[in-house]
Design an enzyme around this catalytic site. Structure first.
Site, short mmCIF file in Angstrom:
data_model
loop_
_atom_site.label_atom_id
_atom_site.label_comp_id
_atom_site.label_asym_id
_atom_site.label_seq_id
_atom_site.Cartn_x
_atom_site.Cartn_y
_atom_site.Cartn_z
N GLY A 9 0.62 -1.30 -0.04
CA GLY A 9 -0.05 -0.20 0.12
C GLY A 9 0.70 1.31 -0.12
N ALA A 10 1.77 1.36 -0.90
CA ALA A 10 2.50 2.34 -0.94
C ALA A 10 2.36 3.58 -1.91
CB ALA A 10 4.14 1.93 -1.50
N GLY A 13 -0.89 7.88 1.20
CA GLY A 13 -1.05 7.86 2.67
C GLY A 13 0.36 7.55 3.21
N ARG A 35 -2.40 0.48 -8.02
CA ARG A 35 -2.27 1.68 -9.27
C ARG A 35 -1.07 1.67 -9.61
NH1 ARG A 35 -5.60 5.69 -5.44
NH2 ARG A 35 -4.69 4.59 -3.97
N TYR A 152 -15.02 -2.79 10.12
CA TYR A 152 -13.59 -2.03 9.91
C TYR A 152 -12.98 -2.44 11.47
CZ TYR A 152 -9.76 1.06 9.74
OH TYR A 152 -8.55 1.65 9.83
P1 NDP Z 1 -5.00 5.47 1.92
O1 NDP Z 1 -6.32 4.98 1.54
O2 NDP Z 1 -4.26 6.71 1.76
O3 NDP Z 1 -3.86 4.32 1.56
C1 NDP Z 1 -4.25 2.84 1.63
C2 NDP Z 1 -3.21 1.99 0.74
O4 NDP Z 1 -3.52 0.73 0.78
C3 NDP Z 1 -2.92 2.45 -0.86
O5 NDP Z 1 -1.73 2.59 -1.24
C4 NDP Z 1 -3.72 1.27 -1.32
O6 NDP Z 1 -3.10 1.21 -2.65
C5 NDP Z 1 -3.57 0.05 -0.63
N1 NDP Z 1 -4.57 -0.90 -0.84
C6 NDP Z 1 -5.67 -0.70 -0.34
N2 NDP Z 1 -6.30 -2.02 -0.73
C7 NDP Z 1 -5.48 -2.69 -1.31
C8 NDP Z 1 -5.44 -3.89 -1.94
N3 NDP Z 1 -6.57 -4.68 -1.81
N4 NDP Z 1 -4.22 -4.52 -2.60
C9 NDP Z 1 -3.17 -3.68 -2.44
N5 NDP Z 1 -3.28 -2.61 -2.12
C10 NDP Z 1 -4.25 -2.11 -1.30
O7 NDP Z 1 -4.98 5.03 3.57
P2 NDP Z 1 -4.01 5.11 4.68
O8 NDP Z 1 -2.58 5.52 4.38
O9 NDP Z 1 -4.58 5.98 5.81
O10 NDP Z 1 -4.09 3.53 5.20
C11 NDP Z 1 -3.06 2.83 5.26
C12 NDP Z 1 -3.34 1.85 6.49
O11 NDP Z 1 -3.43 2.67 7.63
C13 NDP Z 1 -4.43 0.97 6.50
O12 NDP Z 1 -4.25 -0.32 6.84
C14 NDP Z 1 -5.52 1.66 7.05
O13 NDP Z 1 -6.41 0.94 7.85
C15 NDP Z 1 -4.64 2.26 8.35
N6 NDP Z 1 -4.92 3.48 9.18
C16 NDP Z 1 -5.27 4.62 8.62
C17 NDP Z 1 -5.66 5.54 9.54
C18 NDP Z 1 -6.18 6.94 8.94
O14 NDP Z 1 -6.72 7.72 9.79
N7 NDP Z 1 -5.75 7.20 7.87
C19 NDP Z 1 -5.56 5.32 10.97
C20 NDP Z 1 -5.11 4.36 11.50
C21 NDP Z 1 -4.79 2.90 10.54
P3 NDP Z 1 -4.07 0.88 -3.97
O15 NDP Z 1 -5.46 1.38 -3.92
O16 NDP Z 1 -3.13 1.42 -5.17
O17 NDP Z 1 -4.09 -0.58 -4.23
C1 8X3 Z 2 -8.61 4.61 11.06
C2 8X3 Z 2 -8.97 5.65 12.21
O1 8X3 Z 2 -10.62 6.34 13.69
O2 8X3 Z 2 -11.29 6.52 11.38
O3 8X3 Z 2 -8.24 3.39 11.10
O4 8X3 Z 2 -10.92 4.21 12.60
S1 8X3 Z 2 -10.61 5.55 12.41
#
Ligand code: NDP
Ligand code: 8X3
Length: 252
Positions: A9-10, A13, A35, A152
């Site tokens: 997921g690089a 975010g 992507r 979730y």
């Molecule tokens: P983003 O949506 O900005 O990034 C998510 C990343 O995950 C993207 O690079 C996406 O890539 C990848 N991804 C999602 N689904 C898939 C899949 N099926 N296969 C491969 N890659 C996948 O979100 P965040 O950076 O916020 O999220 C990163 C992690 O942090 C997640 O696990 C999220 O649950 C967790 N998190 C987020 C928080 C927040 O408030 N933002 C707080 C706590 C935890 P692509 O779409 O190109 O596949």
């Molecule tokens: C993402 C943080 O508070 O939206 O894991 O669940 S929250």
């Protein structure tokens, strides 16, 4: 010494900011996501720091694709020091009685099964490293359950349990396991959760000083800088303006 790091997921975010930080510090990277155009752009950016970068485009939900992409890594990648299981998402936000089963499948297949598929497939490479480290990105949603968060939250509670289990099972191999649990940070997370509704996504972060993905990347990176005999097992971080899943200072 330069480490070899794989980040799922690089393309956005936390994953993207963490990849940049590792590259700035001279570490080699495998970047993954679905992507390809974003992977290509990020690869060029990271390579400008003089590190090796391999981009692998696959869906972590697809067991065959995970194995196909990771089973045959080129020679320099036969040993990997750090796996960052970051790919994940929330899809939908409603009462459980109104939930959409395809949203539930997506969250469980990505956040739980995807993390397991990737970990299993990368394990042989981690075993060859001198001091390997797995970092699982959990969430405050893996510690508390909030209204409409149901599946979730369940998926992130599973990440919490898997991280604890990994820490026990991998003890004989000396592999560190760190779970990092961020609170709210402004990424594409809410846009994905609300199926592309940018306005609804923006409102989640309005009115308080929210964390940025770079803040979270700093903390992820820090956990990899400690001596071999020290492991941060579990780390929760939030914006100073967020106390837990329920309260930010905008409500008080
Ligand atoms: P983003 O949506 O900005 O990034 C998510 C990343 O995950 C993207 O690079 C996406 O890539 C990848 N991804 C999602 N689904 C898939 C899949 N099926 N296969 C491969 N890659 C996948 O979100 P965040 O950076 O916020 O999220 C990163 C992690 O942090 C997640 O696990 C999220 O649950 C967790 N998190 C987020 C928080 C927040 O408030 N933002 C707080 C706590 C935890 P692509 O779409 O190109 O596949
Ligand atoms: C993402 C943080 O508070 O939206 O894991 O669940 S929250």
């Amino acid at each position: 010494m330069a480490k070899r790091v794989i980040i799922t997921g690089a393309t956005s975010g936390f994953g993207r900011e963490t990849a940049k930080l590792f590259a700035k510090n001279g570490h080699h990277l495998i970047i993954t996501g679905r992507r390809q155009e974003r992977l290509t752009a990020l690869k060029a950016e990271l390579a400008s720091f003089g590190v090796e970068v391999l981009d692998l485009c696959f869906d972590v939900q697809d067991k065959t694709a995970v194995e196909k992409s990771l089973n045959t890594l080129p020679a320099p990648w036969q040993s990997i020091d750090i796996l960052i299981n970051n790919a994940g998402l929330a899809s939908g936000m409603s009462r459980i009685q109104d939930g959409d089963i395809s949203d539930w499948d997506k969250m469980i297949d990505t956040n739980v099964k995807g993390l397991l598929y990737v970990s299993k497939t990368v394990m042989p490479y981690l075993k060859k490293a001198n001091a390997a480290h797995i970092i699982n990105i959990g969430s405050t949603a893996g510690k508390e359950v909030y209204l409409n968060g149901n599946v979730y939250c369940a998926s992130k509670h599973a990440v919490d349990a898997i991280s604890k289990a990994m820490r026990i099972d991998l003890l004989p191999l000396g592999i560190k396991v760190t779970q990092i649990c961020p609170g709210m940070a402004e990424t594409e997370f809410s846009e994905v959760r609300f199926h592309g509704d940018k306005e609804k996504a923006k409102a989640v972060y309005n009115g308080f000083d929210v964390m940025t993905p770079a803040d979270v990347a700093e903390v992820i990176y820090y956990t990899t800088t400690l001596p071999k005999h020290v492991c941060i097992n579990d780390l929760t971080l939030t914006s100073t303006a967020q106390a837990n899943s329920f309260y930010t200072d905008r409500q008080l």
